[in-house]
Design a protein around this motif. Structure first.
Motif, PDB file in Angstrom:
ATOM      1  N   ASP A  90     -12.769 -70.164 -48.177  1.00  0.00           N
ATOM      2  CA  ASP A  90     -13.499 -71.258 -48.790  1.00  0.00           C
ATOM      3  C   ASP A  90     -12.591 -71.800 -49.881  1.00  0.00           C
ATOM      4  O   ASP A  90     -12.535 -71.239 -50.990  1.00  0.00           O
ATOM      5  CB  ASP A  90     -14.829 -70.763 -49.355  1.00  0.00           C
ATOM      6  N   ASP A  91     -11.866 -72.867 -49.570  1.00  0.00           N
ATOM      7  CA  ASP A  91     -10.886 -73.383 -50.523  1.00  0.00           C
ATOM      8  C   ASP A  91     -11.544 -74.008 -51.750  1.00  0.00           C
ATOM      9  O   ASP A  91     -10.920 -74.103 -52.802  1.00  0.00           O
ATOM     10  CB  ASP A  91      -9.958 -74.377 -49.829  1.00  0.00           C
ATOM     11  N   ALA A  92     -12.786 -74.422 -51.616  1.00  0.00           N
ATOM     12  CA  ALA A  92     -13.497 -74.951 -52.795  1.00  0.00           C
ATOM     13  C   ALA A  92     -13.715 -73.849 -53.825  1.00  0.00           C
ATOM     14  O   ALA A  92     -13.797 -74.116 -55.026  1.00  0.00           O
ATOM     15  CB  ALA A  92     -14.820 -75.561 -52.378  1.00  0.00           C
ATOM     16  N   LYS A  93     -13.820 -72.613 -53.357  1.00  0.00           N
ATOM     17  CA  LYS A  93     -14.014 -71.468 -54.243  1.00  0.00           C
ATOM     18  C   LYS A  93     -12.747 -70.648 -54.417  1.00  0.00           C
ATOM     19  O   LYS A  93     -12.767 -69.618 -55.102  1.00  0.00           O
ATOM     20  CB  LYS A  93     -15.127 -70.568 -53.697  1.00  0.00           C
ATOM     21  N   ASN A  94     -11.661 -71.079 -53.752  1.00  0.00           N
ATOM     22  CA  ASN A  94     -10.412 -70.317 -53.802  1.00  0.00           C
ATOM     23  C   ASN A  94     -10.643 -68.848 -53.428  1.00  0.00           C
ATOM     24  O   ASN A  94     -10.086 -67.939 -54.062  1.00  0.00           O
ATOM     25  CB  ASN A  94      -9.763 -70.410 -55.190  1.00  0.00           C
ATOM     26  N   THR A  95     -11.440 -68.646 -52.418  1.00  0.00           N
ATOM     27  CA  THR A  95     -11.806 -67.289 -52.022  1.00  0.00           C
ATOM     28  C   THR A  95     -11.611 -67.102 -50.520  1.00  0.00           C
ATOM     29  O   THR A  95     -11.969 -67.980 -49.730  1.00  0.00           O
ATOM     30  CB  THR A  95     -13.262 -66.983 -52.417  1.00  0.00           C
ATOM     31  N   THR A  96     -11.055 -65.982 -50.171  1.00  0.00           N
ATOM     32  CA  THR A  96     -10.883 -65.578 -48.780  1.00  0.00           C
ATOM     33  C   THR A  96     -11.757 -64.362 -48.530  1.00  0.00           C
ATOM     34  O   THR A  96     -11.881 -63.488 -49.400  1.00  0.00           O
ATOM     35  CB  THR A  96      -9.421 -65.245 -48.492  1.00  0.00           C
ATOM     36  N   TYR A  97     -12.357 -64.324 -47.353  1.00  0.00           N
ATOM     37  CA  TYR A  97     -13.298 -63.254 -47.040  1.00  0.00           C
ATOM     38  C   TYR A  97     -12.820 -62.455 -45.822  1.00  0.00           C
ATOM     39  O   TYR A  97     -12.108 -62.969 -44.964  1.00  0.00           O
ATOM     40  CB  TYR A  97     -14.680 -63.838 -46.731  1.00  0.00           C
ATOM     41  N   LEU A  98     -13.275 -61.219 -45.762  1.00  0.00           N
ATOM     42  CA  LEU A  98     -13.103 -60.421 -44.555  1.00  0.00           C
ATOM     43  C   LEU A  98     -14.450 -59.786 -44.249  1.00  0.00           C
ATOM     44  O   LEU A  98     -14.882 -58.865 -44.953  1.00  0.00           O
ATOM     45  CB  LEU A  98     -12.034 -59.347 -44.731  1.00  0.00           C
ATOM     46  N   GLN A  99     -15.119 -60.317 -43.241  1.00  0.00           N
ATOM     47  CA  GLN A  99     -16.381 -59.751 -42.788  1.00  0.00           C
ATOM     48  C   GLN A  99     -16.070 -58.636 -41.801  1.00  0.00           C
ATOM     49  O   GLN A  99     -15.422 -58.872 -40.779  1.00  0.00           O
ATOM     50  CB  GLN A  99     -17.242 -60.824 -42.120  1.00  0.00           C
ATOM     51  N   MET A 100     -16.532 -57.446 -42.109  1.00  0.00           N
ATOM     52  CA  MET A 100     -16.226 -56.277 -41.289  1.00  0.00           C
ATOM     53  C   MET A 100     -17.530 -55.727 -40.713  1.00  0.00           C
ATOM     54  O   MET A 100     -18.404 -55.279 -41.474  1.00  0.00           O
ATOM     55  CB  MET A 100     -15.527 -55.208 -42.134  1.00  0.00           C
ATOM     56  N   ASN A 101     -17.653 -55.776 -39.413  1.00  0.00           N
ATOM     57  CA  ASN A 101     -18.839 -55.273 -38.723  1.00  0.00           C
ATOM     58  C   ASN A 101     -18.484 -54.056 -37.886  1.00  0.00           C
ATOM     59  O   ASN A 101     -17.314 -53.817 -37.578  1.00  0.00           O
ATOM     60  CB  ASN A 101     -19.431 -56.357 -37.826  1.00  0.00           C
ATOM     61  N   SER A 102     -19.501 -53.299 -37.514  1.00  0.00           N
ATOM     62  CA  SER A 102     -19.313 -52.123 -36.657  1.00  0.00           C
ATOM     63  C   SER A 102     -18.196 -51.239 -37.178  1.00  0.00           C
ATOM     64  O   SER A 102     -17.290 -50.842 -36.425  1.00  0.00           O
ATOM     65  CB  SER A 102     -19.020 -52.568 -35.216  1.00  0.00           C
ATOM     66  N   LEU A 103     -18.257 -50.934 -38.449  1.00  0.00           N
ATOM     67  CA  LEU A 103     -17.187 -50.159 -39.074  1.00  0.00           C
ATOM     68  C   LEU A 103     -17.083 -48.762 -38.486  1.00  0.00           C
ATOM     69  O   LEU A 103     -18.088 -48.140 -38.106  1.00  0.00           O
ATOM     70  CB  LEU A 103     -17.406 -50.090 -40.582  1.00  0.00           C
ATOM     71  N   LYS A 104     -15.848 -48.279 -38.426  1.00  0.00           N
ATOM     72  CA  LYS A 104     -15.546 -46.962 -37.875  1.00  0.00           C
ATOM     73  C   LYS A 104     -14.853 -46.124 -38.944  1.00  0.00           C
ATOM     74  O   LYS A 104     -14.213 -46.677 -39.840  1.00  0.00           O
ATOM     75  CB  LYS A 104     -14.615 -47.107 -36.674  1.00  0.00           C
TER      76      LYS A 104
END
Length: 126
Positions: A73-87
């Motif tokens: 989200d460049d408006a927030k200068n934030t990068t995300y990593l959504q992690m599902n089904s974690l092992k």
């Protein structure tokens, strides 16, 4: 100068989800490609995912493809990593990185990245 600060790590159980955030500060954050790498105890740092600075192309390692999603989200200068089904094997310190370049072969290479955060620990129990 760019500074990166990760957040969102924690202790979860196998099958759970987490979302990591990487806040970028600096006047040129939106012009950098962003990536996530991780390093488990007694292991080499490995690539996880990357996202182009323009066009939004995304790239993933085989071990996380279809489970993790990188976004920015460049408006927030934030990068995300959504992690599902974690092992349990996802347990590691996760690092955010900013660099110049485009395309999978460049963006999934550590040497591309000139700025790194301090990391956030993710622990997945079985």
């Amino acid at each position: 100068q760019v500074q990166l600060v990760e957040s969102g790590g924690g202790l979860v159980q196998a099958g759970d989800s987490l979302r990591l955030s990487c806040k970028c500060t600096g006047p040129t954050c939106s012009t950098y490609a962003m990536a996530w790498f991780r390093q488990a105890a007694k292991a080499e740092r490995e690539r996880v995912a990357a996202i182009d600075w323009i066009g939004g192309g995304t790239y993933y390692s085989h071990s996380v493809k279809d489970r993790f999603t990188i976004s920015r989200d460049d408006a927030k200068n934030t990068t995300y990593l959504q992690m599902n089904s974690l092992k349990p094997e996802d347990t590691a310190n996760y690092y955010c990185a900013a660099g110049r370049g485009t395309g999978a072969s460049i963006l999934m290479t550590q040497s591309t990245y000139e700025y790194w955060g301090q990391g956030t620990q993710v622990t997945v129990s079985s």
